[in-house]
Design a protein around this motif. Structure first.
Motif, short mmCIF file in Angstrom:
data_model
loop_
_atom_site.label_atom_id
_atom_site.label_comp_id
_atom_site.label_asym_id
_atom_site.label_seq_id
_atom_site.Cartn_x
_atom_site.Cartn_y
_atom_site.Cartn_z
N ASP A 146 19.58 30.74 -3.74
CA ASP A 146 19.11 30.01 -2.56
C ASP A 146 18.36 28.74 -2.96
N LEU A 147 17.58 28.83 -4.00
CA LEU A 147 16.86 27.66 -4.50
C LEU A 147 17.85 26.60 -5.01
N LEU A 148 18.88 27.05 -5.71
CA LEU A 148 19.90 26.11 -6.20
C LEU A 148 20.62 25.43 -5.04
N MET A 149 20.89 26.18 -3.98
CA MET A 149 21.56 25.59 -2.82
C MET A 149 20.66 24.55 -2.14
N THR A 150 19.38 24.86 -2.01
CA THR A 150 18.45 23.91 -1.39
C THR A 150 18.33 22.65 -2.25
N LEU A 151 18.25 22.84 -3.56
CA LEU A 151 18.20 21.68 -4.45
C LEU A 151 19.50 20.88 -4.39
N GLY A 152 20.62 21.58 -4.26
CA GLY A 152 21.91 20.90 -4.11
C GLY A 152 21.91 19.99 -2.90
N LYS A 153 21.30 20.46 -1.82
CA LYS A 153 21.18 19.64 -0.60
C LYS A 153 20.26 18.45 -0.85
N ALA A 154 19.19 18.68 -1.61
CA ALA A 154 18.25 17.60 -1.90
C ALA A 154 18.89 16.52 -2.77
N TYR A 155 19.81 16.93 -3.63
CA TYR A 155 20.48 15.97 -4.52
C TYR A 155 21.81 15.50 -3.95
N LEU A 156 22.02 15.67 -2.67
CA LEU A 156 23.32 15.36 -2.06
C LEU A 156 23.79 13.94 -2.33
N GLY A 157 22.92 12.99 -2.35
CA GLY A 157 23.31 11.61 -2.58
C GLY A 157 23.62 11.29 -4.03
N THR A 158 23.32 12.20 -4.91
CA THR A 158 23.55 11.97 -6.34
C THR A 158 24.72 12.82 -6.81
N GLY A 159 25.13 12.64 -8.02
CA GLY A 159 26.22 13.43 -8.58
C GLY A 159 25.80 14.81 -9.03
N GLU A 160 24.52 15.11 -8.98
CA GLU A 160 24.02 16.39 -9.48
C GLU A 160 24.21 17.53 -8.49
N SER A 161 24.48 17.22 -7.25
CA SER A 161 24.56 18.23 -6.20
C SER A 161 25.62 19.29 -6.50
#
Length: 173
Positions: free
Chosen positions: A54-69
């Motif tokens: 769940d933490l990884l998914m939230t961070l994925g959303k936070a990095y949505l504008g970058t290639g790290e998502s």
């Protein structure tokens, strides 16, 4: 509420090895859309508990504008491979990045794993969108002068002195 967040931030700085307060900050800042804070506290929480999907998914959303998502979401899929939500999120990210073929594969996997009607509908929409995007990308790759083969014959080329029968009949009438 802001005072509560400040107190929690202060507590987190004192007790960084506690993942609970960090996750709480990540969730609260995610609800508010304060993505810089989500990234800051999310990265700290990942250092303590790297296998929290769940933490990884939230961070994925936070990095949505970058290639790290996409990478973060893929890590969540490794941890919880049978969760359709992760596949749906990855398909959406890949589609936004212009990777329609990969997005379609992930959306189809989500469709297979979907537990709820909502997940099925979302997966079906993503499969359809990814299929259309892939077709558009293929058409653009062929170039502007390329035509799709339809199986129909092209019209007969005009020859000197030749005209269709209807035009000759119209001219003599």
């Amino acid at each position: 509420m802001d005072e509560y967040l400040q107190e929690t931030e202060h507590y987190v700085m004192l007790e960084q090895m506690q993942v609970g307060p960090l996750k709480e900050l990540v969730d609260e800042y995610a609800k508010r859309g304060t993505w810089a804070k989500v990234r800051t506290y999310g990265e700290m929480a990942l250092e303590i508990f790297p296998s929290d999907a769940d933490l990884l998914m939230t961070l994925g959303k936070a990095y949505l504008g970058t290639g790290e998502s996409a990478g973060l979401i893929r890590r969540a899929i490794v941890i919880e491979p049978n969760d359709a939500r992760h596949r749906l999120r990855l398909a959406g990210v890949l589609l936004r990045q212009g990777k329609a073929a990969e997005a379609r594969i992930e959306a189809q996997a989500a469709l297979t794993l979907a537990d709820t009607d909502e997940e099925r509908r979302d997966a079906e929409r993503l499969v359809e969108s990814a299929t259309k995007a892939a077709a558009t990308a293929a058409a653009l790759a062929r170039g502007p002068g390329a035509r799709r083969r339809t199986g129909r014959r092209s019209p007969r080329p005009a020859r000197a002195g030749w005209a269709p029968a209807w035009s000759i009949a119209a001219a003599t009438a």
